[in-house]
Each structure stands twice: as structure tokens, then as C-alpha cells.
Design an enzyme around this catalytic site. Structure first.
Site, short mmCIF file in Angstrom:
data_model
loop_
_atom_site.label_atom_id
_atom_site.label_comp_id
_atom_site.label_asym_id
_atom_site.label_seq_id
_atom_site.Cartn_x
_atom_site.Cartn_y
_atom_site.Cartn_z
N ASP A 89 0.86 -1.18 0.00
CA ASP A 89 0.00 0.00 0.00
C ASP A 89 0.90 1.24 0.00
O ASP A 89 1.50 1.59 1.02
CB ASP A 89 -0.90 0.01 1.23
CG ASP A 89 -1.99 -1.06 1.17
OD1 ASP A 89 -1.85 -2.01 0.38
OD2 ASP A 89 -2.97 -0.94 1.93
N LYS A 153 -6.74 3.27 -3.15
CA LYS A 153 -7.13 3.25 -1.73
C LYS A 153 -7.37 4.68 -1.27
O LYS A 153 -6.67 5.61 -1.69
CB LYS A 153 -6.02 2.58 -0.92
CG LYS A 153 -6.21 2.56 0.58
CD LYS A 153 -5.04 1.84 1.24
CE LYS A 153 -5.06 1.99 2.75
NZ LYS A 153 -3.90 1.32 3.39
N LYS A 182 -10.04 0.18 -2.39
CA LYS A 182 -9.90 -0.12 -0.96
C LYS A 182 -10.31 1.10 -0.16
O LYS A 182 -9.75 2.18 -0.35
CB LYS A 182 -8.47 -0.54 -0.62
CG LYS A 182 -8.26 -0.79 0.87
CD LYS A 182 -6.85 -1.30 1.18
CE LYS A 182 -6.60 -1.41 2.67
NZ LYS A 182 -5.25 -1.96 2.98
#
Length: 217
Positions: A89, A153, A182
Site C-alpha cells: 500500500d 485506496k 480499498k
């Protein structure tokens, strides 16, 4: 798909101890969460604890502010992959983005996506939507469409606000199906989790995974 399979069970606190990470991994195994998301220095430890289980190890790159240089992010990512992380991430470089250095931002995402994907791993790009207006979210998503990460995300959880339903719905509408969404930051209840799934998120980053799934009972 069960809700547990959407959850990246997360502990990225600056005070996280080995005991905390061990409990995180135990919870993830018990509830069969999709991944644990841990600080980079705990990737090896979490991988050892979760060996021979279906739970994957996720970690963060350029976290939490995103303004590391590209060579530093590449080095971080290579080390994390070497240690056994299968999902990364990465925080987008907001300082470059706010400076409208869009080619630089796109190039960074593309480089990290290529690196992760060449090792059989996934790259999630954290936009940090707390600092972006709707037009900026649209531009950031356009860059991601061109750079082809696996996920976009919303948040690190370290900004003033986390995921918002309307932002998740907008992000989902701007991306092809090949790029998933996400939602993360402030997701603490089963009801919140389901609302984000209904808005289009296929992964949820939360430190409240146990409470969320228990709330479904």
C-alpha cells in the site's frame, strides 16, 4: 464472498509491539481475514507467524506522508517483497500531485505497480482523499488508470478524515473493473463496512476487523 475476505486487518500504530502484531496475526487466522497490514519492519515476523495459512501479509510504502523520493520507495518496496509481503500500500506523492507534476506522479505509480506485479504482488495506491477535492480525486484516478495499479485506496488513517462513502462511490465510478477500490480510515462497525462494500469497495483497511465481524452476528 464473506465480509472477512474483504478485510485487511491492520495495525500501523507507531507504538505497535511484537505482542500486538502476534495478536493481529492470531485474529487474522481465527477470522480468516484477507491480509494483515503491518509496518515494514514486521513483515518477516508476520510472515513467519502466518506461514502455512491463507492469510497474506501487506505492508506500506512511503507511509504515511508519501513524499519520499521514488528511489526510496522502490528500495522500500523491494525489501518488503524480499521479506515476503504480497501486497504493498503506497502513499501517492501528494506534494508532487499538488504541484501538478502529474507525469511524475503517474511515473511513480507505474514504476511501483510494475515492480510489485513482476513479483506476483499487488500494489494499492493511497490517494489520501482528506486532502483532495472532487476534481483532484478525478485527476488522481485518471493517473491511476494510466499507471495500472491493482487498487486505489482512500486513506492512510493518519489524516484528519478517512474513507467517505461518496468518495468511494466516485472513485469506483472513475476506474475500470481491473482496478479495485480499498476503503480505509475510520471503519469501525459492521454497518459501516457493509456500506463501503455496497459503494464499491472490494477491500477494507481497518484495525477493527474483529469488532466488525462480531457485529455481524
Amino acid at each position: 464472498m464473506h465480509l472477512t475476505e474483504y478485510i485487511d486487518h491492520t495495525n500501523l500504530k507507531p507504538t505497535a509491539t511484537e505482542t500486538d502484531i502476534r495478536q493481529l496475526c492470531a485474529d487474522a487466522y481465527e477470522y480468516q481475514f484477507r491480509t494483515v497490514c503491518v509496518p515494514p519492519s514486521y513483515v518477516l515476523y508476520a510472515g513467519d507467524l502466518l506461514a502455512e495459512t491463507p492469510v497474506k501479509v501487506c505492508t506500506v510504502i512511503g507511509f504515511p506522508l508519501g513524499y519520499n523520493s521514488l528511489p526510496i520507495k522502490v528500495t522500500e518496496a523491494e525489501k518488503a517483497l524480499e521479506d515476503g509481503a504480497t501486497e504493498l500500500d503506497m502513499v501517492m506523492n501528494l506534494t508532487r500531485f499538488k504541484s501538478m507534476a502529474y507525469l511524475s506522479v503517474r511515473g511513480e505509480i507505474s514504476t511501483l505497480a510494475g515492480l510489485a506485479q513482476s513479483r506476483g504482488a499487488l500494489l494499492k495506491v493511497i490517494l489520501e482523499t482528506a486532502y483532495l477535492d472532487e476534481n483532484e480525486i478525478r485527476i488522481a484516478c485518471d493517473l491511476c488508470v494510466e499507471a495500472a495499479p491493482d487498487f486505489v485506496k482512500t486513506s492512510t488513517g493518519f489524516a484528519p478524515t478517512g474513507a467517505l462513502i461518496d468518495q468511494v462511490r466516485l472513485i469506483r465510478s472513475l476506474l475500470p473493473e481491473s482496478i479495485q477500490v480499498k476503503a480505509s480510515g475510520g471503519i469501525k462497525t459492521y454497518e459501516q463496512a457493509m456500506a463501503f462494500v455496497e459503494a464499491g469497495a472490494t477491500r477494507l483497511g481497518t484495525s477493527s476487523g474483529v469488532a466488525i465481524v462480531q457485529g455481524a452476528s
